[in-house]
Design an enzyme around this catalytic site. Structure first.
Site, PDB file in Angstrom:
ATOM      1  N   SER A 173       0.812  -1.143   0.006  1.00  0.00           N
ATOM      2  CA  SER A 173       0.011   0.185   0.026  1.00  0.00           C
ATOM      3  C   SER A 173       0.899   1.233  -0.033  1.00  0.00           C
ATOM      4  O   SER A 173       0.460   2.264  -0.608  1.00  0.00           O
ATOM      5  CB  SER A 173      -0.876   0.027   1.170  1.00  0.00           C
ATOM      6  OG  SER A 173      -1.822  -1.048   0.923  1.00  0.00           O
ATOM      7  N   ASP A 174       1.795   1.218   0.782  1.00  0.00           N
ATOM      8  CA  ASP A 174       2.958   2.388   0.754  1.00  0.00           C
ATOM      9  C   ASP A 174       3.340   2.676  -0.848  1.00  0.00           C
ATOM     10  O   ASP A 174       3.633   3.750  -1.300  1.00  0.00           O
ATOM     11  CB  ASP A 174       3.980   1.975   1.558  1.00  0.00           C
ATOM     12  CG  ASP A 174       3.532   2.609   3.025  1.00  0.00           C
ATOM     13  OD1 ASP A 174       2.984   3.686   3.560  1.00  0.00           O
ATOM     14  OD2 ASP A 174       4.360   2.009   3.837  1.00  0.00           O
ATOM     15  N   THR A 175       3.802   1.358  -1.405  1.00  0.00           N
ATOM     16  CA  THR A 175       4.334   1.479  -2.881  1.00  0.00           C
ATOM     17  C   THR A 175       3.397   1.967  -3.730  1.00  0.00           C
ATOM     18  O   THR A 175       3.878   2.908  -4.470  1.00  0.00           O
ATOM     19  CB  THR A 175       4.906   0.174  -2.990  1.00  0.00           C
ATOM     20  OG1 THR A 175       5.867  -0.286  -2.000  1.00  0.00           O
ATOM     21  CG2 THR A 175       5.713  -0.035  -4.443  1.00  0.00           C
TER      22      THR A 175
END
Length: 392
Positions: A173-175
């Site tokens: 999700s960060d990526t």
């Protein structure tokens, strides 16, 4: 090829920490932008203290930081300090992009809302990445990658019916949030070339994660069918998933009818083509377990690499399941220049290896040109005398 990179001449002020924001600015740096990290004096990006080597964490160059910050500059500024605010505003006037991933409203509360930023530099592209966006009832809720994975439904369909919910094994999700932010920043810069005006970009990790879930979301939205955890099997086709060869696992994705027919021929099981349970696509999905058993029996006669080579050559997507170290040693990556060796910050006897982004520009890979910066390494290059900035 520095001058040929698409974002050559663009300056990005990066206030971001840890991953989503730094991953975004790393992509922009690879595309040619000058990225100036604005870090809190004495501490810097939290990622400086994250990684598997305690000595590096203590030195402020943890592996998590090293992975996403090559090619950037580091300037220490305390945005609650009057002199440092003056320097920051001077940098804002001379920059194209401001990036941050604070909780919603943090930058506004210290005096830098969008209206103020736009007044300081009307051409500025301002991008805020947060867990839930700058608006809505969840805007102030804290969020890390795993929180977003859970709220998006991603964890509910990862694993098998017996093991779900499971976290995806990397901070997806960060990526994804960082990738979408980089894409929209590049689009905003292209739009600014036409209009001359900056824009405010509000990126929600929850929404970008849901957007990236593909059929898992669309099957529900379009047909009302909620996805379920299926382990290593592909719900859209069969045979498509993980299978067992003589010496280990491999993935096969015979998603089209002609691929299934080719697979049956190569594994010497053409009898499966006339079995009513497997003859056409929907029947194969309904009898997935029985079909997988038949294919695994045939695959058990040869090693995974041999099946990979034979099936791939015949147009059936197939490949072994590798570990991360094995993947990094693939000849394919070396040929395309995906990995770059740099001088290790503060240690001339050690080499730092970092990834690219998988893009070639005019046949050349996008590589960082300098190692990650030590905290405050570029203070002298970017800090302005107070009277010089005030005169601007």
């Amino acid at each position: 090829m520095d001058d040929d990179r698409p974002l050559h001449g663009v300056r990005v002020l990066d206030l971001a920490n840890v991953l989503a924001g730094p991953y975004c600015s790393y992509q922009l740096m690879l595309l040619g932008a000058e990225v100036v990290k604005i870090e809190r004096p004495g501490d810097g990006d939290l990622a400086r203290k994250l990684g598997p080597e305690p000595d590096l964490n203590h030195a402020g160059i943890g592996a998590s930081f090293l992975a996403q910050n090559a090619g950037k500059k580091s300037v220490e500024l305390d945005l609650k300090n009057a002199a440092d605010r003056t320097t920051f505003e001077g940098l804002l006037r001379e920059s194209d992009v401001l990036l941050e991933n604070f909780r919603a409203g943090v930058l506004s509360r210290i005096g830098y809302d969008w209206q103020t930023l736009h007044r300081i530099n009307p051409r500025l592209v301002y991008c805020a990445i947060s867990g839930f966006g700058q608006t809505g009832p969840m805007r102030q809720a804290p969020a890390y990658d795993q929180i977003i994975q859970g709220l998006s439904g991603m964890m509910s369909i990862t694993g098998t019916p017996q093991t779900a919910p499971l976290r995806v094994g990397f901070p997806v999700s960060d990526t994804i949030g960082g990738l979408v932010a980089a894409m929209t920043i590049a689009a905003a810069l292209a739009g600014r070339a036409r209009t001359g005006k900056g824009v405010c970009l509000d990126v929600s990790m929850l929404e970008t994660s849901l957007s990236a879930m593909g059929w898992a979301a669309s099957n529900y939205l379009v047909s009302g069918v909620p996805p379920e955890p299926m382990g290593d099997q592909n719900a859209t086709a069969a045979p498509s998933g993980t299978f067992q060869a003589a010496d280990g696992a491999l993935n096969i994705a015979a998603n089209r009818q002609e691929q299934f027919e080719t697979l049956c021929r190569i594994i010497e099981r053409t009898d499966l083509l006339t079995d009513a349970r497997f003859a056409e696509r929907e029947a194969r999905k309904q009898h997935r377990a029985a079909l997988n058993d038949e294919i695994n029996t045939a695959l058990g006669r040869r090693p995974a690499l041999e099946w990979e080579e034979r099936l791939s050559a015949a147009g059936v997507p197939a490949a072994r399941i590798l570990t991360v170290p094995q993947a990094m040693e693939l000849d394919q990556l070396e040929v395309r220049g995906f990995l770059t060796d740099l001088e290790f910050p503060g240690d001339p006897n050690r080499t730092l290896r970092v990834t690219g982004n998988g893009v070639l520009v005019n046949g050349e890979p996008l590589r960082p040109t300098a190692p990650p910066p030590l905290l405050g390494e570029h203070n002298g290059e970017y800090k302005y005398p107070t009277d010089e900035v005030s005169a601007q």
